[in-house]
Design an enzyme around this catalytic site. Sequence first.
Site, PDB file in Angstrom:
ATOM      1  N   ASN A  31      31.647  13.383  -4.335  1.00  0.00           N
ATOM      2  CA  ASN A  31      30.893  14.571  -3.913  1.00  0.00           C
ATOM      3  C   ASN A  31      30.225  15.221  -5.111  1.00  0.00           C
ATOM      4  O   ASN A  31      29.625  16.283  -4.985  1.00  0.00           O
ATOM      5  CB  ASN A  31      31.851  15.591  -3.276  1.00  0.00           C
ATOM      6  CG  ASN A  31      32.309  15.123  -1.919  1.00  0.00           C
ATOM      7  OD1 ASN A  31      31.491  14.754  -1.073  1.00  0.00           O
ATOM      8  ND2 ASN A  31      33.617  15.102  -1.715  1.00  0.00           N
ATOM      9  N   GLN A  47      27.464  15.708  -7.507  1.00  0.00           N
ATOM     10  CA  GLN A  47      26.031  15.422  -7.532  1.00  0.00           C
ATOM     11  C   GLN A  47      25.589  14.904  -8.906  1.00  0.00           C
ATOM     12  O   GLN A  47      24.722  14.044  -9.007  1.00  0.00           O
ATOM     13  CB  GLN A  47      25.253  16.696  -7.168  1.00  0.00           C
ATOM     14  CG  GLN A  47      23.826  16.459  -6.701  1.00  0.00           C
ATOM     15  CD  GLN A  47      23.724  15.561  -5.459  1.00  0.00           C
ATOM     16  OE1 GLN A  47      24.662  15.469  -4.656  1.00  0.00           O
ATOM     17  NE2 GLN A  47      22.584  14.886  -5.299  1.00  0.00           N
ATOM     18  N   ASP A  85      37.564   6.565 -11.179  1.00  0.00           N
ATOM     19  CA  ASP A  85      38.625   7.489 -11.563  1.00  0.00           C
ATOM     20  C   ASP A  85      38.762   7.403 -13.079  1.00  0.00           C
ATOM     21  O   ASP A  85      38.674   6.318 -13.645  1.00  0.00           O
ATOM     22  CB  ASP A  85      39.943   7.140 -10.871  1.00  0.00           C
ATOM     23  CG  ASP A  85      40.889   8.331 -10.848  1.00  0.00           C
ATOM     24  OD1 ASP A  85      40.413   9.485 -10.874  1.00  0.00           O
ATOM     25  OD2 ASP A  85      42.116   8.120 -10.807  1.00  0.00           O
ATOM     26  N   TYR A 128      37.654  17.743 -20.915  1.00  0.00           N
ATOM     27  CA  TYR A 128      38.209  17.747 -22.272  1.00  0.00           C
ATOM     28  C   TYR A 128      37.145  17.526 -23.343  1.00  0.00           C
ATOM     29  O   TYR A 128      37.473  17.289 -24.508  1.00  0.00           O
ATOM     30  CB  TYR A 128      39.264  16.638 -22.388  1.00  0.00           C
ATOM     31  CG  TYR A 128      40.447  16.812 -21.474  1.00  0.00           C
ATOM     32  CD1 TYR A 128      41.588  17.490 -21.898  1.00  0.00           C
ATOM     33  CD2 TYR A 128      40.444  16.297 -20.170  1.00  0.00           C
ATOM     34  CE1 TYR A 128      42.686  17.641 -21.061  1.00  0.00           C
ATOM     35  CE2 TYR A 128      41.531  16.447 -19.317  1.00  0.00           C
ATOM     36  CZ  TYR A 128      42.648  17.119 -19.777  1.00  0.00           C
ATOM     37  OH  TYR A 128      43.731  17.273 -18.944  1.00  0.00           O
TER      38      TYR A 128
END
Length: 198
Positions: free
Chosen positions: A10, A12, A70, A152
């Site tokens: 989700n 963009q 991920d 980070y």
Amino acid sequence: MIEKFVFATNNQHKLEEVREIAEERFEIMGLKDINCFEDIPENQNTLEGNSLQKARYVFEKYNINCFADDTGLEVDALNGAPGVYSARYAGQDKNSEDNIDKLLNELKDLPFRKARFRTVVALVLDGKEYFFEGIVEGEIIEQRKGEGGFGYDAVFMPEGLNATFAELPPLVKNSISHRAIAIQKMLYFLRHYQHSSN
Ligand code: IMP
């Protein structure tokens, strides 16, 4: 022939990044483009597990080729933590400033600060699963530097550069990032992939 893929995100910014580097023959849709508004489960304990869980979910429910990513920050002195738990390191609200504070605190007075960002992209294509990895080696510096980026970035200095990710212009960071490396590997694979005719 245009080939359609869903990028199970989700976000963009991530979507635009991938669209910029993919050729025109790949149409990359986000979750909202296929009217997928549900919370896709992401409860595995590895980057591979989470990315595959998201890509498989979309492939099975929407019957369209799909990839998902991920990412984790792996710090050697912390045995690879925060790793797959990077977003929620300091708590469920995914607060980046708290995450950085916790990290700097854990590494306080430690001279050995080697770390890497690792992205895993899982692709489910014609029902088969493929993985692509992108790694950027670097170190965690002692205090935040730079205003850009997210997560980070302000404490991560990539190897070979005298600047944190947060000090690099977005175009530069996005072209050398762990995510860009993994996505480039996937695009290379897709350019050479032969769909089976049956
Ligand atoms: P995601 O898998 O892209 O959602 O990343 C998980 C978490 O890793 C994010 O919430 C950030 O805390 C961290 N992260 C991922 N990519 C980056 C990056 O490029 N810079 C800094 N932090 C990142």
